[in-house]
Design a protein around this motif. Structure first.
Motif, mmCIF file in Angstrom:
data_model
loop_
_atom_site.group_PDB
_atom_site.id
_atom_site.type_symbol
_atom_site.label_atom_id
_atom_site.label_comp_id
_atom_site.label_asym_id
_atom_site.label_seq_id
_atom_site.Cartn_x
_atom_site.Cartn_y
_atom_site.Cartn_z
ATOM 1 N N GLN A 1 0.816 -1.208 0.000
ATOM 2 C CA GLN A 1 0.000 0.000 0.000
ATOM 3 C C GLN A 1 0.853 1.263 0.000
ATOM 4 O O GLN A 1 0.585 2.226 0.711
ATOM 5 C CB GLN A 1 -0.967 0.001 1.192
ATOM 6 C CG GLN A 1 -2.019 -1.091 1.099
ATOM 7 C CD GLN A 1 -3.037 -1.034 2.216
ATOM 8 O OE1 GLN A 1 -2.840 -0.376 3.234
ATOM 9 N NE2 GLN A 1 -4.138 -1.743 2.045
ATOM 10 N N GLY A 2 1.935 1.208 -0.797
ATOM 11 C CA GLY A 2 2.792 2.370 -0.961
ATOM 12 C C GLY A 2 3.779 2.604 0.158
ATOM 13 O O GLY A 2 4.580 3.543 0.100
ATOM 14 N N LYS A 3 3.762 1.770 1.211
ATOM 15 C CA LYS A 3 4.648 1.948 2.353
ATOM 16 C C LYS A 3 5.734 0.875 2.361
ATOM 17 O O LYS A 3 5.496 -0.271 1.971
ATOM 18 C CB LYS A 3 3.860 1.846 3.664
ATOM 19 C CG LYS A 3 2.788 2.913 3.837
ATOM 20 C CD LYS A 3 3.352 4.275 4.171
ATOM 21 C CE LYS A 3 3.912 4.336 5.567
ATOM 22 N NZ LYS A 3 4.365 5.708 5.929
ATOM 23 N N LEU A 4 6.927 1.269 2.803
ATOM 24 C CA LEU A 4 8.002 0.302 2.991
ATOM 25 C C LEU A 4 7.805 -0.390 4.334
ATOM 26 O O LEU A 4 7.898 0.238 5.382
ATOM 27 C CB LEU A 4 9.362 0.997 2.946
ATOM 28 C CG LEU A 4 10.584 0.110 3.214
ATOM 29 C CD1 LEU A 4 10.707 -0.974 2.150
ATOM 30 C CD2 LEU A 4 11.857 0.942 3.255
ATOM 31 N N GLU A 5 7.534 -1.693 4.293
ATOM 32 C CA GLU A 5 7.294 -2.452 5.516
ATOM 33 C C GLU A 5 8.602 -2.898 6.169
ATOM 34 O O GLU A 5 8.736 -2.863 7.395
ATOM 35 C CB GLU A 5 6.429 -3.677 5.203
ATOM 36 C CG GLU A 5 5.010 -3.357 4.802
ATOM 37 C CD GLU A 5 4.101 -3.133 5.999
ATOM 38 O OE1 GLU A 5 4.434 -3.614 7.099
ATOM 39 O OE2 GLU A 5 3.053 -2.470 5.827
ATOM 40 N N GLN A 6 9.561 -3.355 5.344
ATOM 41 C CA GLN A 6 10.813 -3.863 5.915
ATOM 42 C C GLN A 6 11.872 -3.962 4.819
ATOM 43 O O GLN A 6 11.565 -4.279 3.665
ATOM 44 C CB GLN A 6 10.590 -5.243 6.550
ATOM 45 C CG GLN A 6 11.779 -5.765 7.349
ATOM 46 C CD GLN A 6 11.433 -7.016 8.148
ATOM 47 O OE1 GLN A 6 10.262 -7.358 8.332
ATOM 48 N NE2 GLN A 6 12.445 -7.717 8.629
ATOM 49 N N GLN A 7 13.123 -3.723 5.198
ATOM 50 C CA GLN A 7 14.280 -3.916 4.328
ATOM 51 C C GLN A 7 15.263 -4.821 5.055
ATOM 52 O O GLN A 7 15.526 -4.663 6.246
ATOM 53 C CB GLN A 7 14.957 -2.588 3.993
ATOM 54 C CG GLN A 7 16.198 -2.741 3.110
ATOM 55 C CD GLN A 7 16.840 -1.410 2.750
ATOM 56 O OE1 GLN A 7 16.401 -0.350 3.198
ATOM 57 N NE2 GLN A 7 17.868 -1.440 1.933
ATOM 58 N N GLY A 8 15.822 -5.799 4.329
ATOM 59 C CA GLY A 8 16.798 -6.684 4.945
ATOM 60 C C GLY A 8 17.149 -7.827 4.021
ATOM 61 O O GLY A 8 16.656 -7.918 2.897
ATOM 62 N N THR A 9 18.034 -8.703 4.485
ATOM 63 C CA THR A 9 18.383 -9.876 3.698
ATOM 64 C C THR A 9 17.185 -10.813 3.656
ATOM 65 O O THR A 9 16.308 -10.776 4.536
ATOM 66 C CB THR A 9 19.575 -10.624 4.317
ATOM 67 O OG1 THR A 9 19.169 -11.185 5.583
ATOM 68 C CG2 THR A 9 20.757 -9.696 4.524
ATOM 69 N N PRO A 10 17.113 -11.681 2.629
ATOM 70 C CA PRO A 10 16.006 -12.648 2.584
ATOM 71 C C PRO A 10 15.886 -13.468 3.863
ATOM 72 O O PRO A 10 14.772 -13.711 4.343
ATOM 73 C CB PRO A 10 16.370 -13.523 1.380
ATOM 74 C CG PRO A 10 17.130 -12.609 0.475
ATOM 75 C CD PRO A 10 17.936 -11.749 1.402
ATOM 76 N N MET A 11 17.026 -13.886 4.438
ATOM 77 C CA MET A 11 16.971 -14.696 5.654
ATOM 78 C C MET A 11 16.418 -13.901 6.828
ATOM 79 O O MET A 11 15.585 -14.393 7.598
ATOM 80 C CB MET A 11 18.355 -15.250 5.999
ATOM 81 C CG MET A 11 18.364 -16.191 7.191
ATOM 82 S SD MET A 11 19.954 -16.993 7.482
ATOM 83 C CE MET A 11 20.039 -18.058 6.042
ATOM 84 N N ASP A 12 16.859 -12.646 6.978
ATOM 85 C CA ASP A 12 16.367 -11.808 8.074
ATOM 86 C C ASP A 12 14.865 -11.573 7.955
ATOM 87 O O ASP A 12 14.130 -11.640 8.949
ATOM 88 C CB ASP A 12 17.092 -10.462 8.096
ATOM 89 C CG ASP A 12 18.504 -10.572 8.656
ATOM 90 O OD1 ASP A 12 18.807 -11.598 9.294
ATOM 91 O OD2 ASP A 12 19.298 -9.644 8.439
ATOM 92 N N ILE A 13 14.412 -11.276 6.750
ATOM 93 C CA ILE A 13 12.996 -10.980 6.568
ATOM 94 C C ILE A 13 12.144 -12.226 6.781
ATOM 95 O O ILE A 13 11.067 -12.165 7.383
ATOM 96 C CB ILE A 13 12.761 -10.371 5.169
ATOM 97 C CG1 ILE A 13 13.262 -8.915 5.168
ATOM 98 C CG2 ILE A 13 11.285 -10.435 4.774
ATOM 99 C CD1 ILE A 13 13.154 -8.208 3.857
ATOM 100 N N TYR A 14 12.646 -13.375 6.332
ATOM 101 C CA TYR A 14 11.885 -14.611 6.512
ATOM 102 C C TYR A 14 11.843 -15.023 7.984
ATOM 103 O O TYR A 14 10.797 -15.411 8.505
ATOM 104 C CB TYR A 14 12.502 -15.736 5.676
ATOM 105 C CG TYR A 14 11.655 -16.985 5.629
ATOM 106 C CD1 TYR A 14 10.682 -17.155 4.634
ATOM 107 C CD2 TYR A 14 11.802 -17.997 6.575
ATOM 108 C CE1 TYR A 14 9.894 -18.289 4.590
ATOM 109 C CE2 TYR A 14 11.013 -19.133 6.546
ATOM 110 C CZ TYR A 14 10.064 -19.274 5.549
ATOM 111 O OH TYR A 14 9.277 -20.395 5.522
ATOM 112 N N GLN A 15 12.983 -14.932 8.653
ATOM 113 C CA GLN A 15 13.063 -15.426 10.034
ATOM 114 C C GLN A 15 12.668 -14.391 11.075
ATOM 115 O O GLN A 15 12.230 -14.749 12.168
ATOM 116 C CB GLN A 15 14.480 -15.919 10.319
ATOM 117 C CG GLN A 15 14.889 -17.132 9.500
ATOM 118 C CD GLN A 15 16.279 -17.638 9.843
ATOM 119 O OE1 GLN A 15 17.098 -16.915 10.395
ATOM 120 N NE2 GLN A 15 16.538 -18.892 9.520
ATOM 121 N N LEU A 16 12.827 -13.100 10.747
ATOM 122 C CA LEU A 16 12.569 -12.043 11.726
ATOM 123 C C LEU A 16 11.683 -10.943 11.141
ATOM 124 O O LEU A 16 12.105 -9.779 11.010
ATOM 125 C CB LEU A 16 13.893 -11.439 12.213
ATOM 126 C CG LEU A 16 14.866 -12.412 12.886
ATOM 127 C CD1 LEU A 16 16.219 -11.755 13.073
ATOM 128 C CD2 LEU A 16 14.312 -12.887 14.221
#
Length: 355
Positions: A208-223
């Motif tokens: 919805q036009g907002k940045l929810e999270q930035q990170g490595t694939p592993m960080d985003i998947y696990q955290l």
């Protein structure tokens, strides 16, 4: 090429497509821009390319504000979803097009095209026309054409969407290797999680036009840091009664705003002594079994919840109606705008066996 986006917004007809987005990308990174359809991914990519202008905020490339800089002066290559090849031109002429527009010398153009034909495994196809190529070959021509002028930033809008699954997997592996060899920065838009997780050095999750999270694939998947990311990434399921699962009775779900998400890899299902932590397990009933080729996908009812799980084909088969033991190892607990992992506190190492 280093990229910085500062508080960028863009609207169409009063509807916000990109809403106060900020992030930084380091030189040489391959970035996956991931999110649901209509989330603002392509709009953000087009603003980076100079095809759209932000309503507010700044786009900084290598320390220079480029909001009003024309696309051809940004040092950017763009690969479109539908290839956008010139049908009346050969492979050679398609790749050479940008160099010809810049009025490069013919000898220099020939050297660059030859280099790119080898780099993209198109040597021998230079005299063919787009209709004489496969989808994967046409996409590689589009990559070569974008790379011909020597951009420091490559932007790709759903680059594999029009290609069948097998070729798509081969191409994304090839693309990652190519970007690593060239050492340039690249951003690709996709709605395919597997694609982003496999290829990207970092991911930007847009919703919805907002940045929810930035990170490595592993960080985003696990955290995952927000409820949206926790529910969007992986095979997630929102639970109606998480407080009825063994080990999670004391989590304060009753406060009115807490909820929980579970993934198949969080749920262990077995018979007899198959589960290593019997004190943390509870009784359940298999409701559905789906054959997925390499494994069985299960839906098991326990504690008033329908839990997803997976079972190896090496184990004893399970059928709908079977009574089983269920162990939920962990949950993502969602609290308003945040998400955190809660481990099952009843998991105690089994007694050691002395031989």
């Amino acid at each position: 090429m280093n990229i910085e986006v500062r508080n960028v917004s863009k609207s169409y007809g009063g509807q916000l497509a990109v809403n106060d987005v900020s992030f930084k990308i380091d030189r040489g990174k391959l970035i996956g821009l991931l999110g649901p359809s209509g989330g603002g991914k392509s709009t953000l990519l087009r603003m980076l390319a100079g095809l759209e202008t932000p309503d507010t905020g700044d786009i900084i490339i290598d320390g220079r504000r480029v909001n009003s800089v024309a696309p051809q002066y940004r040092g950017i290559g763009f690969v479109f979803q539908n290839y956008a090849l010139f049908r009346h031109m050969s492979v050679y002429d398609n790749i050479a097009f940008g160099l010809s527009v810049k009025k490069e010398k013919k000898a220099a153009i020939a050297r660059r095209v030859e280099e790119l034909l080898v780099l993209t495994a198109l040597k021998g196809f230079e005299h063919r026309y787009p209709h004489q190529l496969s989808g994967g070959q046409r996409q590689r021509v589009a990559f070569a054409r974008a790379l011909a002028p020597g951009p420091e930033l490559l932007l790709l809008d759903e680059p594999f969407a029009a290609i069948d699954a097998k070729v798509r997997k081969e191409l994304r592996t090839w693309l990652k290797s190519l970007i690593e060899r060239l050492g340039i920065t690249a951003i690709f838009v996709t709605h395919d999680q597997d694609e982003a997780i496999e290829v990207a050095d970092e991911m930007l999750i847009i919703q919805q036009g907002k940045l929810e999270q930035q990170g490595t694939p592993m960080d985003i998947y696990q955290l995952p840091q927000t409820p949206f990311v926790a529910g969007f990434i992986g095979e997630s399921r929102l639970l109606p009664n998480p407080d009825r699962l063994r080990g999670f009775e004391d989590v304060a779900f009753g406060t009115g705003h807490l909820s929980a998400i579970v993934r198949p890899e969080f749920v262990e299902v077995g018979r007899g002594g198959e589960i290593a932590f019997p004190s943390a397990s509870e009784k359940g009933v298999v409701r559905h079994v789906f054959f997925r080729g390499a494994y069985l996908e299960l839906e098991v009812e326990a504690g008033g919840n329908l839990l997803p799980s997976r079972r190896s084909l090496d184990g004893e088969p399970m059928r709908s109606g079977d009574e089983v033991s269920v162990l939920v190892h962990r949950l993502y607990v969602l609290d308003r705008g945040s998400a955190c992992i809660v481990e099952n506190p009843l998991k105690i190492d089994p007694m050691p066996v002395h031989i």
